[in-house]
Design an enzyme around this catalytic site. Structure first.
Site, PDB file in Angstrom:
ATOM      1  CE  LYS A  89       6.199   5.982   1.312  1.00  8.30           C
ATOM      2  NZ  LYS A  89       5.542   4.802   0.777  1.00  8.30           N
ATOM      3  CE  LYS A 110      12.402   1.463   0.070  1.00  5.17           C
ATOM      4  NZ  LYS A 110      12.524   1.064  -1.303  1.00  5.17           N
ATOM      5  CG  LEU A 115      -1.871  -1.241   1.271  1.00  2.00           C
ATOM      6  CD1 LEU A 115      -2.572  -1.365   2.627  1.00  2.00           C
ATOM      7  CD2 LEU A 115      -2.900  -1.149   0.149  1.00  2.00           C
ATOM      8  N   PRO A 116       0.284   2.435  -0.277  1.00  2.00           N
ATOM      9  CG  PRO A 116      -1.080   3.970  -1.404  1.00  2.00           C
ATOM     10  CD  PRO A 116      -1.121   2.664  -0.663  1.00  2.00           C
ATOM     11  CB  THR A 139       8.389   2.181   1.520  1.00  2.00           C
ATOM     12  OG1 THR A 139       9.015   1.278   0.619  1.00  2.00           O
ATOM     13  CG2 THR A 139       9.447   2.993   2.241  1.00  2.00           C
TER      14      THR A 139
END
Ligand code: NAD
Length: 296
Positions: A244, A169, A65-66, A94
């Protein structure tokens, strides 16, 4: 073979779900966007009526998902409740480390196995099944997730407890953002000093300035034919997604009192690039910002 609920089958999740189908799994897909769902159904997945109905019928639940708010709403708003007691929960989105930890703990409190497993590699790697997964969670949950993730990637690495996949990440992408800017500004300086870009590449790519940003996504066209710079910075890893990840890294750093001056500078430069219309271009396109306006 497992029954796998894939919640969020967009640009990344779609290719991932199709690789699970190819590996012989039964994939129950759900997405709010009809077009995303149609793509995976055409490739052999079954469309579920809701995230909960997919989850309730699955051995494994994968979310892609976003952002953190979507992931939290999905799990707390129904996936935790719908999951079978022996289900394995894998969030590949992420998101911020704090939310990943909170959800990992909430799952454990319910007796559910959960890992955070964000990916490195873009849509091409998602389609080709060559993603790298960085996995945070208990050892037993990692062991259960490993073969599922291996069907979608070339590397599956256990980073540690809940949230450490997300930590890996964002720390990796903070290096990536900062090295891309450093590489791009060095090419601009070399150019202004009268040094040919290919010659500078030939030297620096074999010297201590070498990095992934230089040898895989070289910000000037020519030296690396597969780099997005040869396609007018189209495709690749969108600057908006880099921004982001840098925001997540800077937020996480603030939360633990870590000093990340290069990460913070990279965040503000990518913010400027995105504000100036660069959101959907590859992140190596930041060289245009650094080069400045063309002399009239
Ligand atoms: P995307 O927007 O293409 O896909 C997200 C999908 O989630 C959309 O199809 C959307 O309709 C769906 N969705 C949103 N809320 C939902 C809900 N409640 N229930 C069901 N579906 C819902 O985004 P993407 O590029 O596939 O990225 C997904 C994640 O992967 C993000 O966290 C992103 O940061 C990360 N990521 C992306 C890339 C990349 O190159 N695109 C690379 C690495 C990591």
């Amino acid at each position: 073979m497992a029954s796998i609920a894939c919640i969020g089958v967009g640009n990344m999740g779609g290719g991932m779900a199709l690789n699970l189908v190819k590996a012989g799994h039964r994939v129950l897909a759900f997405d709010l966007a009809a077009a995303a769902l149609e793509r995976v159904v055409a490739g052999g997945a079954e469309a579920a009526a809701s995230a909960q109905s997919a989850a309730g019928a699955a051995d494994v639940i994968i979310t892609m998902l976003p952002a953190g708010a979507h992931v939290r709403a999905a799990y707390e708003g129904g996936l935790f409740a719908a999951a079978r007691p022996d289900a394995l929960l894998i969030d590949c989105s992420t998101i911020d480390v704090a939310t990943a930890r909170t959800l990992g703990e909430a799952a454990a409190a319910r007796g559910l196995a959960m890992v955070d497993a964000p990916v490195s590699g873009g849509t091409a790697a998602a389609d080709a099944g060559t993603l790298t997964f960085m996995v945070g969670g208990p050892a037993a949950a990692f062991a259960a997730a490993q073969p599922i993730l291996a069907a979608m990637g070339k590397a599956v690495i256990h980073a540690g407890g809940p949230g450490t996949g997300q930590a890996a990440k964002i720390c990796n992408n903070m290096i990536l953002g900062a090295t891309m800017i450093a590489t791009a500004e060095a090419f601009v300086l070399a150019e202004k000093l009268g040094l040919d870009a290919q010659t500078f590449f030939d030297i620096s790519s074999k010297a201590s300035g070498q990095s992934w940003s230089m040898t895989s996504y070289c910000p000037v066209p020519g030296p690396v034919p597969t780099a997005p710079s040869n396609r007018d910075y189209q495709g690749g890893f969108a600057a908006a997604l880099m921004l982001k990840d840098l925001k997540l890294a800077c937020e996480a750093a603030q939360g633990v009192g870590a000093s990340v001056p290069m990460g913070a500078e990279a965040e503000s430069l990518y913010q400027l690039f995105v504000n100036n219309g660069g959101a959907f271009t590859d992140f190596s396109g930041i060289i245009r910002l650094l080069r400045g306006p063309d002399p009239a």
